[in-house]
Design a protein around this motif. Structure first.
Motif, PDB file in Angstrom:
ATOM      1  N   ASN A 169       8.559  -1.113   5.239  1.00 31.11           N
ATOM      2  CA  ASN A 169       7.426  -1.816   4.646  1.00 31.11           C
ATOM      3  C   ASN A 169       6.340  -1.986   5.707  1.00 31.11           C
ATOM      4  OD1 ASN A 169       8.890  -2.265   2.165  1.00 31.11           O
ATOM      5  ND2 ASN A 169       9.956  -3.938   3.200  1.00 31.11           N
ATOM      6  N   ILE A 170       5.195  -1.378   5.453  1.00 31.13           N
ATOM      7  CA  ILE A 170       4.106  -1.401   6.427  1.00 31.13           C
ATOM      8  C   ILE A 170       2.889  -2.088   5.833  1.00 31.13           C
ATOM      9  CG2 ILE A 170       2.558  -0.006   7.847  1.00 31.13           C
ATOM     10  CD1 ILE A 170       4.744   2.161   7.819  1.00 31.13           C
ATOM     11  N   ALA A 171       2.340  -3.060   6.551  1.00 31.19           N
ATOM     12  CA  ALA A 171       1.108  -3.727   6.125  1.00 31.19           C
ATOM     13  C   ALA A 171      -0.093  -2.954   6.659  1.00 31.19           C
ATOM     14  CB  ALA A 171       1.085  -5.161   6.639  1.00 31.19           C
ATOM     15  N   LEU A 172      -1.066  -2.727   5.785  1.00 29.60           N
ATOM     16  CA  LEU A 172      -2.314  -2.072   6.177  1.00 29.60           C
ATOM     17  C   LEU A 172      -3.446  -3.067   5.940  1.00 29.60           C
ATOM     18  CD1 LEU A 172      -4.049   0.288   7.056  1.00 29.60           C
ATOM     19  CD2 LEU A 172      -3.849   1.247   4.741  1.00 29.60           C
ATOM     20  N   ILE A 173      -4.035  -3.546   7.025  1.00 29.48           N
ATOM     21  CA  ILE A 173      -5.053  -4.596   6.958  1.00 29.48           C
ATOM     22  C   ILE A 173      -6.427  -3.977   7.167  1.00 29.48           C
ATOM     23  CG2 ILE A 173      -5.758  -6.859   7.831  1.00 29.48           C
ATOM     24  CD1 ILE A 173      -2.886  -6.747   6.766  1.00 29.48           C
ATOM     25  N   PHE A 174      -7.337  -4.265   6.235  1.00 23.57           N
ATOM     26  CA  PHE A 174      -8.680  -3.700   6.304  1.00 23.57           C
ATOM     27  C   PHE A 174      -9.651  -4.679   6.949  1.00 23.57           C
ATOM     28  CE2 PHE A 174      -6.737  -1.745   2.486  1.00 23.57           C
ATOM     29  CZ  PHE A 174      -6.623  -0.461   2.996  1.00 23.57           C
ATOM     30  N   ALA A 175     -10.245  -4.249   8.055  1.00 23.21           N
ATOM     31  CA  ALA A 175     -11.248  -5.058   8.745  1.00 23.21           C
ATOM     32  C   ALA A 175     -12.354  -4.139   9.237  1.00 23.21           C
ATOM     33  CB  ALA A 175     -10.610  -5.819   9.909  1.00 23.21           C
ATOM     34  N   GLY A 176     -12.709  -3.163   8.404  1.00 24.08           N
ATOM     35  CA  GLY A 176     -13.658  -2.141   8.819  1.00 24.08           C
ATOM     36  C   GLY A 176     -15.082  -2.390   8.373  1.00 24.08           C
ATOM     37  N   GLY A 177     -15.304  -3.480   7.602  1.00 29.77           N
ATOM     38  CA  GLY A 177     -16.638  -3.742   7.082  1.00 29.77           C
ATOM     39  C   GLY A 177     -17.532  -4.459   8.079  1.00 29.77           C
ATOM     40  N   THR A 178     -18.842  -4.312   7.879  1.00 24.36           N
ATOM     41  CA  THR A 178     -19.806  -4.972   8.765  1.00 24.36           C
ATOM     42  C   THR A 178     -20.250  -6.320   8.238  1.00 24.36           C
ATOM     43  OG1 THR A 178     -21.619  -3.787   7.674  1.00 24.36           O
ATOM     44  CG2 THR A 178     -20.686  -2.800   9.667  1.00 24.36           C
ATOM     45  N   GLY A 179     -19.970  -6.599   6.951  1.00 25.06           N
ATOM     46  CA  GLY A 179     -20.283  -7.909   6.400  1.00 25.06           C
ATOM     47  C   GLY A 179     -21.771  -8.191   6.276  1.00 25.06           C
ATOM     48  N   ASN A 236       7.457  12.154   5.857  1.00 25.31           N
ATOM     49  CA  ASN A 236       8.673  12.641   5.212  1.00 25.31           C
ATOM     50  C   ASN A 236       9.434  11.539   4.485  1.00 25.31           C
ATOM     51  OD1 ASN A 236       8.338  15.305   6.103  1.00 25.31           O
ATOM     52  ND2 ASN A 236       9.213  14.804   8.102  1.00 25.31           N
ATOM     53  N   SER A 237       8.908  10.319   4.522  1.00 25.86           N
ATOM     54  CA  SER A 237       9.610   9.203   3.889  1.00 25.86           C
ATOM     55  C   SER A 237       8.939   8.822   2.580  1.00 25.86           C
ATOM     56  CB  SER A 237       9.639   7.984   4.835  1.00 25.86           C
ATOM     57  OG  SER A 237      10.234   6.884   4.180  1.00 25.86           O
ATOM     58  N   ALA A 238       9.580   9.179   1.463  1.00 28.89           N
ATOM     59  CA  ALA A 238       9.057   8.817   0.144  1.00 28.89           C
ATOM     60  C   ALA A 238       9.323   7.360  -0.184  1.00 28.89           C
ATOM     61  CB  ALA A 238       9.692   9.711  -0.925  1.00 28.89           C
ATOM     62  N   GLU A 239      10.091   6.699   0.658  1.00 23.14           N
ATOM     63  CA  GLU A 239      10.429   5.301   0.394  1.00 23.14           C
ATOM     64  C   GLU A 239       9.640   4.340   1.279  1.00 23.14           C
ATOM     65  OE1 GLU A 239      12.307   4.396  -2.201  1.00 23.14           O
ATOM     66  OE2 GLU A 239      12.226   6.547  -2.594  1.00 23.14           O
ATOM     67  N   THR A 240       8.611   4.823   1.951  1.00 28.98           N
ATOM     68  CA  THR A 240       7.771   3.948   2.766  1.00 28.98           C
ATOM     69  C   THR A 240       6.778   3.226   1.874  1.00 28.98           C
ATOM     70  OG1 THR A 240       7.949   5.375   4.712  1.00 28.98           O
ATOM     71  CG2 THR A 240       6.102   3.834   4.656  1.00 28.98           C
ATOM     72  N   VAL A 241       6.818   1.910   1.915  1.00 29.30           N
ATOM     73  CA  VAL A 241       5.926   1.063   1.120  1.00 29.30           C
ATOM     74  C   VAL A 241       4.764   0.613   1.999  1.00 29.30           C
ATOM     75  CG1 VAL A 241       5.722  -1.204   0.014  1.00 29.30           C
ATOM     76  CG2 VAL A 241       7.690   0.271  -0.491  1.00 29.30           C
ATOM     77  N   VAL A 242       3.553   0.693   1.437  1.00 28.06           N
ATOM     78  CA  VAL A 242       2.371   0.201   2.133  1.00 28.06           C
ATOM     79  C   VAL A 242       1.791  -0.957   1.341  1.00 28.06           C
ATOM     80  CG1 VAL A 242       0.093   0.740   3.046  1.00 28.06           C
ATOM     81  CG2 VAL A 242       1.879   2.485   3.059  1.00 28.06           C
ATOM     82  N   ILE A 243       1.689  -2.101   1.997  1.00 24.98           N
ATOM     83  CA  ILE A 243       1.112  -3.283   1.361  1.00 24.98           C
ATOM     84  C   ILE A 243      -0.250  -3.535   1.988  1.00 24.98           C
ATOM     85  CG2 ILE A 243       2.493  -4.769   2.902  1.00 24.98           C
ATOM     86  CD1 ILE A 243       2.399  -6.885   0.623  1.00 24.98           C
ATOM     87  N   MET A 244      -1.285  -3.329   1.186  1.00 20.99           N
ATOM     88  CA  MET A 244      -2.658  -3.364   1.690  1.00 20.99           C
ATOM     89  C   MET A 244      -3.311  -4.719   1.437  1.00 20.99           C
ATOM     90  SD  MET A 244      -3.444   0.423   0.327  1.00 20.99           S
ATOM     91  CE  MET A 244      -2.264   0.049  -0.954  1.00 20.99           C
ATOM     92  N   HIS A 245      -4.066  -5.158   2.445  1.00 20.86           N
ATOM     93  CA  HIS A 245      -4.677  -6.475   2.332  1.00 20.86           C
ATOM     94  C   HIS A 245      -6.000  -6.519   3.079  1.00 20.86           C
ATOM     95  CE1 HIS A 245      -4.503 -10.636   1.179  1.00 20.86           C
ATOM     96  NE2 HIS A 245      -4.774 -11.030   2.401  1.00 20.86           N
ATOM     97  N   ASP A 246      -6.893  -7.390   2.610  1.00 23.62           N
ATOM     98  CA  ASP A 246      -8.189  -7.576   3.255  1.00 23.62           C
ATOM     99  C   ASP A 246      -8.058  -8.492   4.464  1.00 23.62           C
ATOM    100  OD1 ASP A 246      -9.624  -6.152   1.163  1.00 23.62           O
ATOM    101  OD2 ASP A 246      -9.240  -7.915  -0.089  1.00 23.62           O
ATOM    102  N   GLY A 247      -8.645  -8.076   5.574  1.00 28.88           N
ATOM    103  CA  GLY A 247      -8.598  -8.907   6.773  1.00 28.88           C
ATOM    104  C   GLY A 247      -9.305 -10.233   6.613  1.00 28.88           C
TER     105      GLY A 247
END
Length: 241
Positions: free
Chosen positions: A2-12, A100-111
Motif C-alpha cells: 500500500n503506497i500513499a501518493l501525496i500531491f503537492a505540485g500546485g502553485t496555489g 510487476n505487482s498487480a496487487e500494489t494499491v495506491v492511495i492518493m491524497h491532496d497535500g
C-alpha cells in the motif's frame, strides 16, 4: 503493498500568496503538507509514500521531512503542468519499481487536505481491496445544480443521492497506469482527479463516506477555516469535548 501518493505540485494561485505555495504555509509550527504526510507516516497499513512537489521547493520539502523524522517517503518527484501530469509523474516513479505487482494499491491524497484520520485511510484500503476502487465522498448539504453557458439552471441533483468527491482516492497501480497511458496516447490532459479518469475509461467507482471537515485548502478563507478546525480537533483530544 500500500503506497500513499501525496500531491503537492500546485502553485496555489487562488491563495493570492506570491511567496509561499499553500502546501508550505505553516500551521502549528510545521507546513500543512507535513501534517498531511504524517497521517500516512503513522498508519500501519501504509508501506511507503511518494510526494509530488511543486518545482523549486524540493529542497525545502526534503529538509522538512528530515526535521520531522518522516521515514516512509521513498519518492520525491517534481509536479507537472497539470493535475493529471503531476499524478502521472508520481505514479510513474512508483510503477518503475513495482510494475510487476498487480496487487500494489495506491492511495492518493491532496497535500493541502490535512484533516483526515486513520479510520478514513483504513476504509479506503478495505474498499479498494473489495471493489478495486475507492473514492472518499461527503454528503451534499446544499442544493447542487448544473447550468448552461448563460448561467441558466438546467438540472438540479437529488440531494439524497448527490455526493461531493474528495480524497483520498484509491486504485490498483496497474489499472491506474493503464488509464493514464491511454489518456496520454489520446491527448487527454484535462482530468481533474483519478476518479474522473477512471470513470472516463469505464471503471466502476465505489465510495467511502468521509467528514465534511475534510476540506482542501484552495483560498485564503480555507486556510483560516482549517486553522479553526485544527484547533477545535486538538482541544477535543486534549479536553475530551
Amino acid at each position: 503493498m500500500n503506497i500513499a501518493l501525496i500531491f503537492a505540485g500546485g502553485t496555489g494561485v487562488r491563495m493570492n500568496n506570491r511567496t509561499t505555495p499553500k502546501q508550505f504555509l505553516t500551521l502549528h509550527g510545521k507546513p500543512i503538507l507535513i501534517h498531511t504526510i504524517e497521517h500516512f507516516e503513522k498508519h500501519p497499513l501504509i508501506d511507503s509514500i511518494a510526494v509530488v512537489c511543486v518545482s523549486g521547493w524540493e529542497s525545502k520539502l526534503k529538509k522538512e521531512i528530515k526535521r520531522n523524522y518522516i521515514k516512509k517517503v521513498k519518492w520525491l518527484v517534481t509536479g507537472g503542468e497539470t493535475v493529471q501530469a503531476s499524478c502521472y509523474n508520481g505514479l510513474k516513479a512508483i510503477y518503475d519499481e513495482y510494475k510487476n505487482s498487480a496487487e500494489t494499491v495506491v492511495i492518493m491524497h491532496d497535500g493541502v487536505r490535512p484533516l483526515i484520520d486513520d479510520e478514513l485511510i483504513t476504509k479506503n484500503i478495505e474498499m479498494v481491496k473489495k471493489h478495486r476502487s475507492s473514492v472518499t465522498v461527503s454528503y451534499a448539504v446544499e442544493t447542487i445544480c448544473s447550468t448552461d453557458d448563460f448561467g441558466k439552471i438546467v438540472e438540479i441533483a437529488n440531494r439524497d443521492k448527490a455526493r461531493i468527491a474528495k480524497a483520498p482516492q484509491c486504485f490498483y497501480l496497474d489499472e491506474l497506469m493503464e488509464a493514464h497511458n491511454k489518456a496520454k496516447s489520446e491527448g487527454i490532459n484535462w482530468m481533474i482527479d483519478s476518479a474522473s479518469l477512471m470513470k472516463y475509461y469505464g471503471h466502476e467507482l465505489y465510495t467511502v463516506i468521509g467528514s465534511t471537515y475534510n476540506i482542501k485548502i484552495t483560498t485564503p478563507s480555507d486556510y483560516y477555516i482549517l486553522k479553526a478546525l485544527f484547533e477545535a480537533e486538538e482541544n477535543q483530544q486534549i479536553f475530551g469535548i
